[in-house]
Design an enzyme around this catalytic site. Structure first.
Site, PDB file in Angstrom:
ATOM      1  N   TYR A 100       0.951  -1.340  -0.377  1.00  0.00           N
ATOM      2  CA  TYR A 100       0.267  -0.137  -0.251  1.00  0.00           C
ATOM      3  C   TYR A 100       0.981   1.398  -0.356  1.00  0.00           C
ATOM      4  O   TYR A 100       0.636   1.916  -0.166  1.00  0.00           O
ATOM      5  CB  TYR A 100      -0.855  -0.204   0.902  1.00  0.00           C
ATOM      6  N   GLU A 142      -8.119  -6.990   4.785  1.00  0.00           N
ATOM      7  CA  GLU A 142      -7.534  -8.376   4.028  1.00  0.00           C
ATOM      8  C   GLU A 142      -7.164  -8.970   4.795  1.00  0.00           C
ATOM      9  O   GLU A 142      -7.407 -10.139   4.443  1.00  0.00           O
ATOM     10  CB  GLU A 142      -7.073  -7.753   3.119  1.00  0.00           C
TER      11      GLU A 142
END
Length: 410
Positions: A100, A142
């Protein structure tokens, strides 16, 4: 999912003021983002479908995700269904928290390049914090999906080795692969409609693609349906071409744990309607098998559209499932039936699934599950909404980036 602790009300307002610009220039931003990301991290290109990249679908999907997330920054729960869909896709691909910051860096550079003077230092600072809030929401979801997958009976994290036990042709351009775990362990349960991701090493890189599971859970193997994607040469689907041309009995493939949110709710008593076109039959077939095993008394209607008999996948199985359960009915549509199709009589109607058939077959209390190409989906959803069904009754799976698909409004 209201993680706005690092953003004040004023910060959120400033971030949301970017939404019109993100919507207008989103595809330009994400096109630059992918180009620079893949330039510096070429190994990441192979996570994504090359044909979707060339067609601009991946860029469009990311652009939609960005401005929708920013627009709902103070109420991310409003887009939770979309977030769950993306999170399951990410987990099947093995996306990890450390990815990310990389994405955030390159996305910020693209925003700055496209928006120019509008991207002031203050706005960029707030943009970065807003991205971190959104990223944290994805990471938490997630990590929970990974945890559930690994801790369930028979589950695992990452990718697991499976042996190709059988490979069968199922219509023109479609194969079925039967895959058993190399370690002989029991397989985890999965929901009808879910998929696994196949990771194959091709040209020195790993390439990853998702394929629907086509049977009810509880067997010693997984079965997936693989359509050969794209044309010959450089536009051919990397993984599908590999599986069609090279994968054979005894070969080993790596699979993710089953995932996906397009799943049959087999606790409801309401009538169920399954509508598919082409390769879209694959998740619906799993639903049909599950209905037979768990809810044989539940009324189900299948509408399946293909080009002609050459492309009629799983024809014998579908016919057998319908014969075995009087509560299930099926209408097979051939868009361009050949002369031999007329003689054999394996289809029910020539042409496409149309409004008249939908009006006749889909009751207003039905739960509808759809899967197929974008044009097929667009037409069916628009028609059903006009005929009085509510959006919450319509469940659908898009093969490709779902957020590049414009959902019709009621």
């Amino acid at each position: 999912m209201t993680q706005t602790a690092t953003l004040s009300g004023n910060d959120i307002a400033i971030a949301k003021s970017l939404v019109p610009a993100l919507k207008e220039h989103g595809k330009e931003i994400t096109t630059i983002f992918y180009a620079t990301l893949f330039r510096d991290y070429p190994e990441l290109l192979n996570i994504f479908n090359h044909n979707n990249q060339r067609a601009g679908l991946q860029q469009e999907a990311l652009a939609t995700a960005v401005y929708e997330a920013v627009a709902n920054l103070d109420h991310l729960e409003n887009i939770l269904p979309v977030v769950k869909h993306i999170a399951h896709k990410h987990c099947s691909l093995g996306v990890q928290p450390e990815h990310y910051p990389i994405v955030g860096e390159y996305l910020t550079m693209a925003v700055q390049q496209v928006l120019g003077e509008q991207a002031t230092p203050e706005i960029l600072s707030i943009w970065k914090r807003a991205y971190n809030v959104i990223a944290d929401a994805f990471i938490q979801l997630e990590q929970e999906i990974y945890r559930q997958g690994a801790e369930q009976p028979g589950g695992w994290s990452g990718f697991k080795s499976f042996v190709v036990k059988r490979k069968e042709q199922e219509g023109e351009g479609l194969i079925a692969l039967y895959l058993e775990p190399e370690d002989g362990e029991t397989l985890p349960a999965y929901e009808p409609g879910q998929y696994v991701c196949v990771r194959a090493q091709i040209d020195k890189f790993y390439h990853l693609r998702q394929y629907s599971l086509t049977e009810a859970p509880g067997k010693k193997h997984f079965r997936i349906g693989v359509k050969r994607e794209g044309q010959e040469g450089s536009h051919a689907g990397k993984v599908s071409s590999y599986l069609h041309e090279q994968a054979s009995q005894g070969d080993v493939l790596e699979l993710s744990c089953p995932g996906g949110v397009f799943t049959l709710d087999h606790t409801l008593p309401r009538p169920v309607v399954l509508l598919g076109a082409g390769i879209g039959i694959t998740p619906l077939l799993s639903m049909l098998y599950t209905l037979r095993e768990r809810q044989p008394e539940r009324t189900a209607v299948l509408g399946y559209a293909v080009r002609n008999g050459e492309y009629h996948a799983f024809a014998d199985e579908i016919a057998h499932l319908v014969r075995d359960n009087e509560q299930v009915s099926a209408t097979i549509f051939y868009e361009q039936p050949a002369v031999e199709d007329e003689q054999v009589g394996r289809f029910d109607r020539a042409g496409r699934i149309d409004a008249a058939w939908l009006q006749e077959q889909v009751s207003l209390d039905s739960e509808v599950y759809l899967c197929g190409p974008h044009g097929f989906m667009q037409g069916i959803l628009t028609t059903l909404l006009k005929q009085g069904l509510k959006p919450e009754q319509l469940h659908y799976e898009i093969f490709g980036p779902a957020l590049a698909f414009a959902v019709p409004q009621e």
